[in-house]
Scaffold this motif. Structure first.
Motif, PDB file in Angstrom:
ATOM      1  N   ARG A  93       3.991 -55.717 -42.464  1.00  0.00           N
ATOM      2  CA  ARG A  93       3.369 -54.403 -42.653  1.00  0.00           C
ATOM      3  C   ARG A  93       1.860 -54.516 -42.901  1.00  0.00           C
ATOM      4  NH1 ARG A  93       2.139 -53.309 -48.021  1.00  0.00           N
ATOM      5  NH2 ARG A  93       2.885 -54.886 -49.470  1.00  0.00           N
ATOM      6  N   VAL A  94       1.337 -55.724 -43.024  1.00  0.00           N
ATOM      7  CA  VAL A  94      -0.062 -55.891 -43.414  1.00  0.00           C
ATOM      8  C   VAL A  94      -1.004 -55.466 -42.297  1.00  0.00           C
ATOM      9  CG1 VAL A  94      -1.816 -57.663 -43.889  1.00  0.00           C
ATOM     10  CG2 VAL A  94       0.340 -57.663 -45.134  1.00  0.00           C
ATOM     11  N   ALA A  95      -1.953 -54.624 -42.669  1.00  0.00           N
ATOM     12  CA  ALA A  95      -2.955 -54.166 -41.698  1.00  0.00           C
ATOM     13  C   ALA A  95      -3.958 -55.283 -41.443  1.00  0.00           C
ATOM     14  CB  ALA A  95      -3.664 -52.933 -42.229  1.00  0.00           C
ATOM     15  N   LEU A  96      -4.556 -55.244 -40.252  1.00  0.00           N
ATOM     16  CA  LEU A  96      -5.583 -56.234 -39.928  1.00  0.00           C
ATOM     17  C   LEU A  96      -6.715 -56.177 -40.947  1.00  0.00           C
ATOM     18  CD1 LEU A  96      -6.860 -58.297 -38.020  1.00  0.00           C
ATOM     19  CD2 LEU A  96      -7.755 -56.378 -36.664  1.00  0.00           C
ATOM     20  N   LEU A  97      -7.059 -54.986 -41.389  1.00  0.00           N
ATOM     21  CA  LEU A  97      -8.122 -54.844 -42.387  1.00  0.00           C
ATOM     22  C   LEU A  97      -7.835 -55.676 -43.630  1.00  0.00           C
ATOM     23  CD1 LEU A  97     -10.629 -53.465 -43.613  1.00  0.00           C
ATOM     24  CD2 LEU A  97      -9.159 -51.552 -44.255  1.00  0.00           C
TER      25      LEU A  97
ATOM     26  N   ALA B  19       6.641 -47.968 -36.466  1.00  0.00           N
ATOM     27  CA  ALA B  19       6.688 -49.377 -36.065  1.00  0.00           C
ATOM     28  C   ALA B  19       6.747 -50.278 -37.281  1.00  0.00           C
ATOM     29  CB  ALA B  19       5.466 -49.710 -35.224  1.00  0.00           C
ATOM     30  N   THR B  20       6.023 -49.897 -38.311  1.00  0.00           N
ATOM     31  CA  THR B  20       6.028 -50.699 -39.528  1.00  0.00           C
ATOM     32  C   THR B  20       7.414 -50.708 -40.156  1.00  0.00           C
ATOM     33  OG1 THR B  20       3.741 -50.062 -39.857  1.00  0.00           O
ATOM     34  CG2 THR B  20       4.870 -51.028 -41.720  1.00  0.00           C
ATOM     35  N   LEU B  21       8.025 -49.547 -40.187  1.00  0.00           N
ATOM     36  CA  LEU B  21       9.372 -49.473 -40.744  1.00  0.00           C
ATOM     37  C   LEU B  21      10.342 -50.297 -39.908  1.00  0.00           C
ATOM     38  CD1 LEU B  21       9.558 -45.707 -41.675  1.00  0.00           C
ATOM     39  CD2 LEU B  21       9.174 -47.633 -43.178  1.00  0.00           C
ATOM     40  N   ALA B  22      10.164 -50.222 -38.587  1.00  0.00           N
ATOM     41  CA  ALA B  22      11.056 -50.981 -37.711  1.00  0.00           C
ATOM     42  C   ALA B  22      10.917 -52.468 -37.947  1.00  0.00           C
ATOM     43  CB  ALA B  22      10.751 -50.648 -36.253  1.00  0.00           C
ATOM     44  N   THR B  23       9.687 -52.921 -38.062  1.00  0.00           N
ATOM     45  CA  THR B  23       9.493 -54.358 -38.254  1.00  0.00           C
ATOM     46  C   THR B  23      10.009 -54.795 -39.611  1.00  0.00           C
ATOM     47  OG1 THR B  23       7.256 -53.947 -39.033  1.00  0.00           O
ATOM     48  CG2 THR B  23       7.510 -54.499 -36.734  1.00  0.00           C
ATOM     49  N   ALA B  24       9.817 -53.943 -40.615  1.00  0.00           N
ATOM     50  CA  ALA B  24      10.315 -54.294 -41.944  1.00  0.00           C
ATOM     51  C   ALA B  24      11.835 -54.357 -41.930  1.00  0.00           C
ATOM     52  CB  ALA B  24       9.832 -53.279 -42.962  1.00  0.00           C
ATOM     53  N   ALA B  25      12.448 -53.374 -41.266  1.00  0.00           N
ATOM     54  CA  ALA B  25      13.908 -53.366 -41.190  1.00  0.00           C
ATOM     55  C   ALA B  25      14.420 -54.602 -40.474  1.00  0.00           C
ATOM     56  CB  ALA B  25      14.376 -52.107 -40.485  1.00  0.00           C
ATOM     57  N   LEU B  26      13.689 -54.986 -39.439  1.00  0.00           N
ATOM     58  CA  LEU B  26      14.066 -56.183 -38.685  1.00  0.00           C
ATOM     59  C   LEU B  26      14.080 -57.411 -39.587  1.00  0.00           C
ATOM     60  CD1 LEU B  26      14.581 -57.657 -36.033  1.00  0.00           C
ATOM     61  CD2 LEU B  26      12.149 -57.650 -35.621  1.00  0.00           C
ATOM     62  N   LEU B  27      13.038 -57.551 -40.360  1.00  0.00           N
ATOM     63  CA  LEU B  27      12.957 -58.702 -41.254  1.00  0.00           C
ATOM     64  C   LEU B  27      14.005 -58.622 -42.346  1.00  0.00           C
ATOM     65  CD1 LEU B  27       9.119 -59.059 -41.403  1.00  0.00           C
ATOM     66  CD2 LEU B  27      10.728 -60.691 -40.469  1.00  0.00           C
ATOM     67  N   LEU B  28      14.259 -57.409 -42.822  1.00  0.00           N
ATOM     68  CA  LEU B  28      15.253 -57.247 -43.873  1.00  0.00           C
ATOM     69  C   LEU B  28      16.632 -57.642 -43.382  1.00  0.00           C
ATOM     70  CD1 LEU B  28      14.048 -53.888 -45.344  1.00  0.00           C
ATOM     71  CD2 LEU B  28      14.042 -56.081 -46.480  1.00  0.00           C
ATOM     72  N   LEU B  29      16.921 -57.261 -42.143  1.00  0.00           N
ATOM     73  CA  LEU B  29      18.225 -57.605 -41.598  1.00  0.00           C
ATOM     74  C   LEU B  29      18.419 -59.108 -41.580  1.00  0.00           C
ATOM     75  CD1 LEU B  29      18.524 -55.117 -38.630  1.00  0.00           C
ATOM     76  CD2 LEU B  29      20.016 -55.271 -40.595  1.00  0.00           C
ATOM     77  N   ALA B  30      17.368 -59.808 -41.233  1.00  0.00           N
ATOM     78  CA  ALA B  30      17.464 -61.266 -41.187  1.00  0.00           C
ATOM     79  C   ALA B  30      17.496 -61.840 -42.587  1.00  0.00           C
ATOM     80  CB  ALA B  30      16.297 -61.842 -40.416  1.00  0.00           C
ATOM     81  N   GLY B  31      16.659 -61.306 -43.444  1.00  0.00           N
ATOM     82  CA  GLY B  31      16.559 -61.851 -44.794  1.00  0.00           C
ATOM     83  C   GLY B  31      17.756 -61.540 -45.649  1.00  0.00           C
ATOM     84  N   ALA B  32      18.445 -60.435 -45.333  1.00  0.00           N
ATOM     85  CA  ALA B  32      19.546 -60.016 -46.181  1.00  0.00           C
ATOM     86  C   ALA B  32      20.682 -61.020 -46.187  1.00  0.00           C
ATOM     87  CB  ALA B  32      20.046 -58.658 -45.713  1.00  0.00           C
ATOM     88  N   ALA B  33      20.923 -61.673 -45.051  1.00  0.00           N
ATOM     89  CA  ALA B  33      22.011 -62.648 -44.995  1.00  0.00           C
ATOM     90  C   ALA B  33      21.776 -63.766 -45.981  1.00  0.00           C
ATOM     91  CB  ALA B  33      22.129 -63.211 -43.582  1.00  0.00           C
ATOM     92  N   GLU B  34      20.533 -64.274 -45.992  1.00  0.00           N
ATOM     93  CA  GLU B  34      20.212 -65.345 -46.931  1.00  0.00           C
ATOM     94  C   GLU B  34      20.279 -64.837 -48.366  1.00  0.00           C
ATOM     95  OE1 GLU B  34      17.893 -64.975 -44.062  1.00  0.00           O
ATOM     96  OE2 GLU B  34      19.516 -66.150 -43.211  1.00  0.00           O
ATOM     97  N   ALA B  35      19.814 -63.585 -48.562  1.00  0.00           N
ATOM     98  CA  ALA B  35      19.835 -63.024 -49.906  1.00  0.00           C
ATOM     99  C   ALA B  35      21.262 -62.893 -50.411  1.00  0.00           C
ATOM    100  CB  ALA B  35      19.150 -61.660 -49.911  1.00  0.00           C
ATOM    101  N   ALA B  36      22.165 -62.436 -49.528  1.00  0.00           N
ATOM    102  CA  ALA B  36      23.548 -62.251 -49.924  1.00  0.00           C
ATOM    103  C   ALA B  36      24.197 -63.589 -50.269  1.00  0.00           C
ATOM    104  CB  ALA B  36      24.323 -61.574 -48.804  1.00  0.00           C
ATOM    105  N   ALA B  37      23.774 -64.631 -49.563  1.00  0.00           N
ATOM    106  CA  ALA B  37      24.375 -65.945 -49.777  1.00  0.00           C
ATOM    107  C   ALA B  37      23.885 -66.585 -51.056  1.00  0.00           C
ATOM    108  CB  ALA B  37      24.066 -66.847 -48.591  1.00  0.00           C
ATOM    109  N   THR B  38      22.674 -66.279 -51.446  1.00  0.00           N
ATOM    110  CA  THR B  38      22.098 -67.013 -52.569  1.00  0.00           C
ATOM    111  C   THR B  38      21.953 -66.183 -53.829  1.00  0.00           C
ATOM    112  OG1 THR B  38      19.894 -66.403 -51.843  1.00  0.00           O
ATOM    113  CG2 THR B  38      20.747 -68.477 -51.020  1.00  0.00           C
ATOM    114  N   VAL B  39      22.155 -64.877 -53.757  1.00  0.00           N
ATOM    115  CA  VAL B  39      21.885 -64.057 -54.921  1.00  0.00           C
ATOM    116  C   VAL B  39      22.879 -64.354 -56.034  1.00  0.00           C
ATOM    117  CG1 VAL B  39      23.334 -62.107 -54.249  1.00  0.00           C
ATOM    118  CG2 VAL B  39      21.316 -61.729 -55.659  1.00  0.00           C
ATOM    119  N   THR B  40      22.405 -64.457 -57.260  1.00  0.00           N
ATOM    120  CA  THR B  40      23.270 -64.598 -58.426  1.00  0.00           C
ATOM    121  C   THR B  40      23.030 -63.398 -59.317  1.00  0.00           C
ATOM    122  OG1 THR B  40      21.542 -65.909 -59.428  1.00  0.00           O
ATOM    123  CG2 THR B  40      23.375 -67.108 -58.470  1.00  0.00           C
ATOM    124  N   PRO B  41      24.096 -62.800 -59.860  1.00  0.00           N
ATOM    125  CA  PRO B  41      23.921 -61.577 -60.629  1.00  0.00           C
ATOM    126  C   PRO B  41      23.031 -61.819 -61.834  1.00  0.00           C
ATOM    127  CG  PRO B  41      26.248 -62.073 -60.238  1.00  0.00           C
ATOM    128  CD  PRO B  41      25.467 -63.259 -59.817  1.00  0.00           C
TER     129      PRO B  41
END
Ligand code: FES
Ligand code: FES
Length: 342
Positions: A210-214, A154-176
């Motif tokens: 991915r942060v645990a409640l603890l 589940a943690t991997l799934a949620t991280a992948a979900l966020l990455l998919l969303a974040g990647a678009a912005e990253a691709a648009a703004t990344v400078t080498p």
């Protein structure tokens, strides 16, 4: 190309076999959850970003091997490639979650400019919840109905979900970078806003999925009464109550805890008046170093609330998930016995 005449695969359907980019067949992966993340191929900087965060994520679960017997397989795939066509993927950012039997358990597509919502993440977690254990591989440690293995998936799934969303912005703004070889990639991990109700108070915070409640309790909210022992669901030091039931906060995602009544050791006493279980622990000298004590008390208070009378052996069995390195067990049992007769 996706076939517009074919409907997309529905949740609950067996997915087709297909050849993955690493040369393995999808059906050969049965026996473990599989996450398929489809994204535009031109997101190469984002792919590096994904890899970096994925490595970071796995590092956080130290001791879990990334190999052929990884607990959850995760594949980043071209949304216009042959696998996408076989799945009839039409949206550019799509995440599929398959269970151990190769059944599609959850899918989501994130449109251009959209952000993933906490509800989507919770849906992923819920989709994983009823996965039937595979006897030889399942680790029988549970927290709120999730095994440790499911928790990881589940943690991997949620991280992948966020990455998919974040990647678009990253691709648009990344400078080498000017000196790529000398500049290590720094993962910019996305956070989401959550609201937690702890000891009757409302707390708003931003956490990585991915942060645990603890860790949210200790690091974000400085409620350090809840202890971190093993961080792997094996010692009980991190026990809290979720809706009145005992739960291991190291195996509970903070995002899963929204909407639930969380009680920590700080919430048991009423002002200067100790909770009867706390008073019994003091009276029976049920601790030495005290490190396990908050978890013992939280587990014990959840145990006795059904007002059943248990023998010492039954209490010992019920409390077996809470370890005490100082071996204060006889005194702990005595304290619990006193409260159930009070
Ligand atoms: S810290 Fe959670 S069980 Fe050990
Ligand atoms: S009192 Fe020391 S670990 Fe339990």
């Amino acid at each position: 190309m996706p076939d517009e005449s074919r409907p997309p695969f529905q949740v609950g359907a067996h997915v087709p076999n297909c050849l993955l980019p690493n040369g393995s067949y999808l059906h050969d992966l049965r026996g473990q959850p599989v996450i398929l993340a489809f994204a535009p191929d031109e997101w190469n900087p984002a792919q590096a970003h994904q890899s970096s965060i994925f490595a970071h994520l796995l590092h956080a679960f130290d001791g879990i091997a990334v190999s052929d017997d990884t607990m959850a397989a995760w594949y980043s795939l071209d949304c216009q490639g042959p696998v996408a066509a076989q799945f009839n993927i039409t949206d550019q950012r799509t995440l599929l979650l398959l269970d151990e039997q190769g059944i599609l358990r959850w899918q989501t597509a994130i449109g251009p400019g959209q952000e993933p919502r906490a509800g989507q993440i919770l849906a992923a977690l819920e989709a994983l919840r009823p996965i039937a254990p595979v006897a030889a591989r399942e680790v029988p440690i549970t927290s709120g109905g999730l095994s440790r293995r499911t928790f990881l998936a589940a943690t991997l799934a949620t991280a992948a979900l966020l990455l998919l969303a974040g990647a678009a912005e990253a691709a648009a703004t990344v400078t080498p970078p000017k000196h790529p070889a000398s500049m290590p990639a720094t993962p910019a991990v996305a956070t989401i806003p959550i609201t937690l109700t702890i000891n009757g108070e409302t707390h708003r915070l931003e956490v990585e999925p991915r942060v645990a409640l603890l860790d949210a309790l200790r690091e974000n909210l400085h409620l350090t009464g809840t202890k971190k022992g093993c961080d792997h669901g094996q010692c009980g030091a991190c026990t809290v109550h979720l809706d009145g039931q005992s739960a291991l906060s190291c195996l509970t995602l903070a995002v899963m805890s929204e909407g639930r009544q969380i009680t920590t050791i700080e919430g048991l006493a009423k002002g200067a008046t100790l909770h009867p279980m706390q008073a019994a622990f003091v009276k029976h000298d049920a601790f030495q170093c005290g490190y396990c004590t908050p978890g013992q008390i939280m587990a014990a208070t959840a145990l006795v609330q059904d007002k059943q009378h248990r023998s010492a052996a039954e209490i010992r069995e019920a409390m077996s998930g809470n370890l005490c390195r100082c071996a204060a067990y006889p005194n702990i049992i005595a304290a619990i016995q006193e409260t159930q007769t009070a």
